[in-house]
Design an enzyme around this catalytic site. Structure first.
Site, PDB file in Angstrom:
ATOM      1  N   LYS A  23     -28.504  -7.975 -18.368  1.00 27.66           N
ATOM      2  CA  LYS A  23     -29.235  -6.839 -18.922  1.00 27.66           C
ATOM      3  C   LYS A  23     -28.311  -5.643 -19.113  1.00 27.66           C
ATOM      4  CE  LYS A  23     -33.425  -4.229 -19.004  1.00 27.66           C
ATOM      5  NZ  LYS A  23     -34.817  -4.069 -18.553  1.00 27.66           N
TER       6      LYS A  23
ATOM      7  N   ARG B  18     -30.767  -4.924 -28.147  1.00 28.99           N
ATOM      8  CA  ARG B  18     -31.635  -4.791 -26.976  1.00 28.99           C
ATOM      9  C   ARG B  18     -32.990  -5.457 -27.195  1.00 28.99           C
ATOM     10  NH1 ARG B  18     -32.494   0.249 -22.791  1.00 28.99           N
ATOM     11  NH2 ARG B  18     -34.094  -0.801 -21.568  1.00 28.99           N
TER      12      ARG B  18
ATOM     13  N   ARG C  35     -38.398  19.184 -18.167  1.00 31.86           N
ATOM     14  CA  ARG C  35     -37.750  18.537 -19.318  1.00 31.86           C
ATOM     15  C   ARG C  35     -36.716  17.495 -18.897  1.00 31.86           C
ATOM     16  NH1 ARG C  35     -37.929  23.943 -21.754  1.00 31.86           N
ATOM     17  NH2 ARG C  35     -39.643  23.951 -23.262  1.00 31.86           N
TER      18      ARG C  35
ATOM     19  N   HIS D 127     -42.360 -11.204 -24.960  1.00 38.77           N
ATOM     20  CA  HIS D 127     -43.192 -10.028 -24.707  1.00 38.77           C
ATOM     21  C   HIS D 127     -44.232  -9.774 -25.797  1.00 38.77           C
ATOM     22  CE1 HIS D 127     -40.183  -9.437 -21.648  1.00 38.77           C
ATOM     23  NE2 HIS D 127     -40.757  -8.342 -21.221  1.00 38.77           N
TER      24      HIS D 127
ATOM     25  N   LYS E  54     -36.021   2.156 -19.572  1.00 39.54           N
ATOM     26  CA  LYS E  54     -37.314   2.198 -20.247  1.00 39.54           C
ATOM     27  C   LYS E  54     -38.391   2.590 -19.246  1.00 39.54           C
ATOM     28  CE  LYS E  54     -36.937  -0.953 -24.175  1.00 39.54           C
ATOM     29  NZ  LYS E  54     -37.471  -2.184 -24.804  1.00 39.54           N
TER      30      LYS E  54
ATOM     31  N   HIS F 216     -47.948  -9.358 -15.480  1.00 37.61           N
ATOM     32  CA  HIS F 216     -47.010  -9.145 -16.586  1.00 37.61           C
ATOM     33  C   HIS F 216     -46.017 -10.296 -16.714  1.00 37.61           C
ATOM     34  CE1 HIS F 216     -44.255  -7.316 -19.382  1.00 37.61           C
ATOM     35  NE2 HIS F 216     -43.285  -7.371 -18.498  1.00 37.61           N
TER      36      HIS F 216
ATOM     37  N   HIS G 235     -47.663  -9.517 -24.259  1.00 41.14           N
ATOM     38  CA  HIS G 235     -48.431  -8.270 -24.249  1.00 41.14           C
ATOM     39  C   HIS G 235     -49.797  -8.459 -24.897  1.00 41.14           C
ATOM     40  CE1 HIS G 235     -44.696  -5.431 -23.749  1.00 41.14           C
ATOM     41  NE2 HIS G 235     -45.003  -6.092 -22.656  1.00 41.14           N
TER      42      HIS G 235
ATOM     43  N   GLU H  47     -32.406   0.572 -28.367  1.00 39.65           N
ATOM     44  CA  GLU H  47     -32.971  -0.492 -29.188  1.00 39.65           C
ATOM     45  C   GLU H  47     -32.961  -0.135 -30.669  1.00 39.65           C
ATOM     46  OE1 GLU H  47     -37.080  -2.945 -28.921  1.00 39.65           O
ATOM     47  OE2 GLU H  47     -36.101  -2.573 -27.007  1.00 39.65           O
TER      48      GLU H  47
ATOM     49  N   ASN I  27     -36.861  -8.565 -25.288  1.00 37.06           N
ATOM     50  CA  ASN I  27     -38.313  -8.657 -25.434  1.00 37.06           C
ATOM     51  C   ASN I  27     -38.799 -10.084 -25.665  1.00 37.06           C
ATOM     52  OD1 ASN I  27     -38.866  -5.832 -25.210  1.00 37.06           O
ATOM     53  ND2 ASN I  27     -38.099  -5.570 -27.295  1.00 37.06           N
TER      54      ASN I  27
ATOM     55  N   GLU J  61     -38.685 -13.236 -15.752  1.00 39.59           N
ATOM     56  CA  GLU J  61     -37.660 -12.361 -16.302  1.00 39.59           C
ATOM     57  C   GLU J  61     -36.254 -12.839 -15.948  1.00 39.59           C
ATOM     58  OE1 GLU J  61     -38.217 -10.085 -18.413  1.00 39.59           O
ATOM     59  OE2 GLU J  61     -40.212  -9.219 -18.101  1.00 39.59           O
TER      60      GLU J  61
END
Length: 368
Positions: A227, A242, A121, A249, A143, A267, A253, A237, A246, A185
């Site tokens: 960042k 935040r 966990r 993205h 993330k 990417h 994506h 987010e 993106n 980035e």
């Protein structure tokens, strides 16, 4: 050594940036390890370049390193490899208060961090990013995720690392294409809210990509600072801050999905082209000048990143690309927020974008 604190409430950590950190990894990680052994996850390419040096650094401080070496590439961010990492960490008898180590680029960091969030966990993990993209973006902020047939990074968790060690010397072993992809980035932070940094990128990207030490360290530190500031303000987010990270993205994506999450489009290349699309779409909507949009496209294309959809030779139309966006993580009550731009350094979250308009725009870009 540059040290950038990431002030996450309840889970703060440092990003340390300095040439030679890979050779000193054992010394830096030792205070975070409870046992005389550590589990390290990496990929075949990184292991070939850095395993001996990193292993030697742990031996020097009395730590035995146990290694899981995975295939390199985006396809490793999968259910199959996630299960493999989790089973291996359990076999290593990793406990909740232990830290495992992710040594590699964004794929290894995302995969290992997600596995760490699940084992017992949630155990700890340390990021040692070896690509520019990972050093300036994916290793910071917590993330973690894998890809699925439905889309990129749709299954994952927020799980902050205990420490990040960014060694610019690791970039020496990267192909230029990978470094360029990571640069997307970097320039993103200038487009979000730092016009002065974008101007630095316009004049200094060549030095950065050529391996200039000062340019590398400045770009990494400035990016991580940006960042860290955004993540500390909106870790999960929920406040809309935040989400600015993106930029590029949503378009990117969709393009990655259309190209099968393959080496056909890395990417960072997808993000770069996605930022050009966001800028041109913003100009089409009257939000920014066409001159600024083309300035962004000229910079991204000028350093060798894709800046036109036609360069990908896609066998699809704008509607199909827009349909990929329906699987975006930012979908909220059936609507998709978009990161758009009012000017360089003026990115904002728009919640009233019509996907039919996006599809029509993409048809125009496909024919450009």
């Amino acid at each position: 050594m540059a040290v950038v604190p990431v002030a996450i409430a309840g889970a703060p950590y440092d990003v340390r940036i300095e040439p030679g950190l890979l050779a000193q990894a054992g010394t830096h990680c030792r205070p975070f390890l409870r046992k005389n052994s550590v589990a390290i996850v990496t990929d075949e390419h990184v292991a070939a370049a850095w395993r001996v040096q990193v292993e030697t650094s742990f031996d020097a401080v009395g730590i035995t390193s146990n290694w899981l070496v995975l295939p390199a590439g985006e396809s490793t961010k999968s259910w199959e490899q996630l299960a493999r990492v989790v089973d291996w960490l359990l076999a290593q008898e990793v406990e909740r208060k232990d830290n495992v180590i992710a040594l590699g680029g964004g794929v290894i960091g995302d995969l290992t961090g997600f596995a760490a969030s699940m084992v017992k966990r949630g155990c700890g993990f340390i990021q040692i990013p070896t690509t520019l993209l990972a050093q300036v973006d994916s290793s910071v902020g917590g993330k973690t995720a894998i890809n699925t047939p439905a889309g990129k990074n749709l299954v994952g968790a927020f799980h902050q690392p205990s420490l990040v060690l960014a060694d610019p010397l690791a970039l020496d072993t990267l192909p230029l294409r990978d470094t360029r992809a990571g640069y997307a980035e970097v320039v993103k932070y200038g487009l979000i809210d730092d016009a002065a940094f974008f101007e630095w990128c316009e004049t200094s990207a060549g030095k950065l990509l050529a391996g200039d030490p000062a340019a590398r360290e400045f770009a990494i530190a400035r990016s991580v600072e940006a960042k860290a500031r955004i993540v500390a303000a909106d870790e999960k987010e929920t406040a809309g801050v935040r989400a600015l990270l993106n930029l590029g993205h949503t378009f990117g994506h969709a393009l990655e999905a259309e190209t099968g999450f393959s080496d056909r489009l890395l990417h960072g290349e997808g993000v770069a082209l996605g930022m050009v699309m966001a800028a041109r779409f913003s100009a089409r909507q009257g939000l920014m000048t066409g001159q600024d949009a083309e300035r962004i496209a000229a910079h991204i294309g000028g350093i060798g990143l894709p800046a036109t959809l036609s360069s990908l030779s896609l066998n699809c139309d704008g509607r199909k690309l827009a349909d990929h966006m329906l699987h975006d993580k930012k979908m909220d009550a059936g609507s998709l927020p978009f990161l758009l731009i009012r000017g360089i350094g003026q990115t904002f979250l728009a919640k009233d974008v019509d996907l039919a308009n996006v599809a029509a725009f993409l048809d125009e870009e496909l024919a450009r």
